[in-house]
Every structure is written in structure tokens, then in C-alpha cells.
Write an enzyme that holds these catalytic residues in place. Structure first.
Site, short mmCIF file in Angstrom:
data_model
loop_
_atom_site.label_atom_id
_atom_site.label_comp_id
_atom_site.label_asym_id
_atom_site.label_seq_id
_atom_site.Cartn_x
_atom_site.Cartn_y
_atom_site.Cartn_z
CG ASP A 68 -4.52 -1.73 0.46
OD1 ASP A 68 -3.47 -2.28 0.82
OD2 ASP A 68 -4.80 -0.55 0.76
CB SER A 91 -0.95 -0.06 1.20
OG SER A 91 -2.01 0.85 1.05
#
Length: 317
Positions: free
Chosen positions: A161, A47
Site C-alpha cells: 500500500d 490506495s
């Protein structure tokens, strides 16, 4: 007694964890390590950790830091292009345009050291390691928060993610051949920080996003807040909004999964910036978060030196 012969420095891997706005701490961590002569041989990032790691290995971290420090609440809002329909409430086109401007078609293979961005396969839940191809595509996939940003198609897979599967990618660094792994965990002091005693509920986003959207809308007449956006971002006193619930849920997943994976796959050294008081969307607080990243390195330096000593490496001054 013979003088010890300095050994070759062990291969150092740095695992940069997820944490949305708290990830600006990674900029301070990397600068703090460099000040002590410690440069990574490999980087794995999840991320926001992937974003900072990619910027570092493309020699663009100074530009990223300048951009981060210049952010204000309204500038953050300007990158949140609301999109009704699709895989997320935020289209992300403005943010992607900024990334394209800085990274262009730079390939991961052309970075200064091996790099892997972690994402999750939306269909299977499998952990996906992105270590080749366009850097921008890998970064977009790694930070595609489910429900917030739309998933990203890479090859024949839809990716989201990587925090859903590996928030602090120690295992990835190990697989990349690192002998000493330094992990940066942004979730070490999270639990309990979202609510301030004696005050109303404070969404982990960190500020009232609806108020900021309304302010942005008053300056940009090209769009307006409709009833859906009001329901999504608004909240009752002492109660979370729908958006706040989504972001808080991701925060819980990251925290619990980080604890579990770090227990089973411990790094050689853990750097734990104290950023639990920073809201996940408080990107405008970059200056204090970056400074805390540097401070966290100083707290961890005795452990880093011990790790180097175990490997028989003696730094020359």
C-alpha cells in the site's frame, strides 16, 4: 479599459488520497468537480484513491459507484476471503476477480489522461510510481495493506500500500506537470473519531468484523471460523482485536504522514471530506460518503476559483 483576454486553462492535477472505505468520497468529489466544469488533466492516486482515479479515467466510475452503493455488510464480508498463511490474512482473490471483470487487461497508457498509482517497495521502503502496464496490477499493489492483503509482485519488486509512503500524492501530480493541484485528503478529521465518549472501544474498522464473519459463515457452510480467525478478529469488551490494532496502526501512519507531507508539499487547493466518523472497513456506507465528497467540493469551490484567478484563467459561461 480593454477586456481581459482569457488565458488557456492551467493544467489541473488531482491527488486522490488513501483512506480505505472513506475513499468512496472520491467518487463524489470527481462528480462535484465535473459539475463545475473542472476535469483533471492528470490524476495521481494512493490506495483507494488509485482505484477511484483509475475507474474515472477508464470511464468506469459510474459502474463503480453503482457497485459501491449496493454493498451491504455481508457483501463486504463476501469479498474478504480469509487466507491462513501468505503475506496477508485476506487473500483478495474475489476482489481481484471483480476488478478483472471490470478492467480486464486495460493498460494505464490507454486511459483518457495520464495516471499514476502510488505503492511502496516492501524491501527498500521506496515510493514507487506505477504509470504504465496493466491497470489492475497497479491498483492491486497500491491498496495492498500490509498484513491484510498480500504484497503484489510487479516486475522484480514486491509492492504494498502506497499509504505507507505518500498518502496524498501531491508531489506525484507536480512531477506529472500539473500547474494547479487539488488534493483530496481523507484524514483531515480523523483523530478522536475512533472512540465514542461513554461507550466501549469501537475499532476503527467500524463494525464488529467477527460477528459479521460468523453471520457469513452461517450462510456459507463451505468454511468455518477456526480458533486463529477467532483470535484475529475477536475482541474483549472495551479492548481492540488483533485485526483492529493492525487497521488502527495503519490509520495512525496515514494520518501523521499526511500531515507531514502536506505541510512540506502543500497543494494549491485542499478538499477535506468530513469522513472521520466512517470506519475504515465500512464500505457499505458508500451513499453517505459519496454525498459528503460532493459537499466537500462545494465548500472548496471559492478556493478553487481563487486558484484559477491567480493563474489568470477566466472561465467562460
Amino acid at each position: 479599459m480593454a477586456t481581459p483576454v482569457p488565458k488557456k486553462r492551467p493544467k489541473i492535477g488531482i491527488a486522490l488520497g488513501s483512506g480505505v472505505a472513506r475513499g468512496w468520497a472520491h467518487l463524489g468529489v470527481l462528480r462535484g468537480l465535473a459539475r463545475h466544469g473542472i476535469q483533471p488533466d492528470v490524476i495521481a492516486g494512493t490506495s483507494i484513491g488509485a482505484m477511484v482515479g483509475g475507474a474515472h479515467l477508464s470511464a468506469r466510475s459510474p459502474q463503480l459507484e453503482v457497485w459501491a452503493r449496493a454493498l451491504t455488510k455481508l457483501k463486504v464480508i463476501s469479498f474478504l476471503d480469509i487466507k491462513l498463511g501468505g503475506g496477508g490474512v485476506i487473500g483478495g482473490s474475489r476482489l481481484v476477480a471483480e476488478m478483472e471483470r471490470n478492467f480486464g487487461d486495460l493498460a494505464i497508457e490507454n486511459l483518457s489522461a495520464p495516471f499514476t498509482a502510488v505503492a511502496a517497495d516492501l524491501a527498500t521502503g521506496h515510493e514507487v510510481w506505477l504509470n504504465s502496464g496493466r491497470l489492475v496490477d497497479a491498483l492491486r499493489a497500491s491498496f495492498a495493506l500490509p498484513g491484510v492483503f498480500p504484497p503484489v509482485r510487479v516486475g522484480d519488486r514486491w509492492l504494498v500500500d502506497g499509504a505507507l509512503v505518500n498518502p496524498v500524492p501531491v508531489s506525484v501530480c507536480r512531477a506529472m506537470g500539473a500547474e494547479i493541484i487539488i488534493a483530496v485528503n481523507l484524514h483531515a478529521d480523523i483523530i478522536g473519531k475512533a472512540r465514542v465518549p461513554g461507550k466501549t472501544y469501537q475499532a476503527v474498522a467500524g463494525f464488529d468484523l467477527l460477528t459479521e464473519l460468523e453471520a457469513a459463515g452461517s450462510e456459507d457452510k463451505s468454511w468455518r471460523l477456526d480458533s486463529f480467525i477467532t483470535r484475529m478478529f475477536g475482541r474483549q469488551p472495551d479492548a481492540p482485536s488483533m485485526f483492529g490494532v493492525m487497521v488502527s496502526a495503519l490509520n495512525i501512519v496515514q494520518d501523521r504522514l499526511s500531515r507531514s507531507r502536506l505541510a512540506g508539499e502543500p497543494p494549491d487547493v485542499a478538499i477535506n471530506p468530513r469522513v472521520g466518523h466512517i470506519g475504515l472497513l465500512e464500505f457499505h456506507r458508500a451513499a453517505e460518503v459519496i454525498d459528503e465528497g460532493e459537499a466537500a467540493v462545494e465548500r472548496a469551490m471559492p478556493d478553487i476559483k481563487d486558484a484559477l484567478t491567480v493563474f489568470g484563467y477566466i472561465r467562460q459561461h
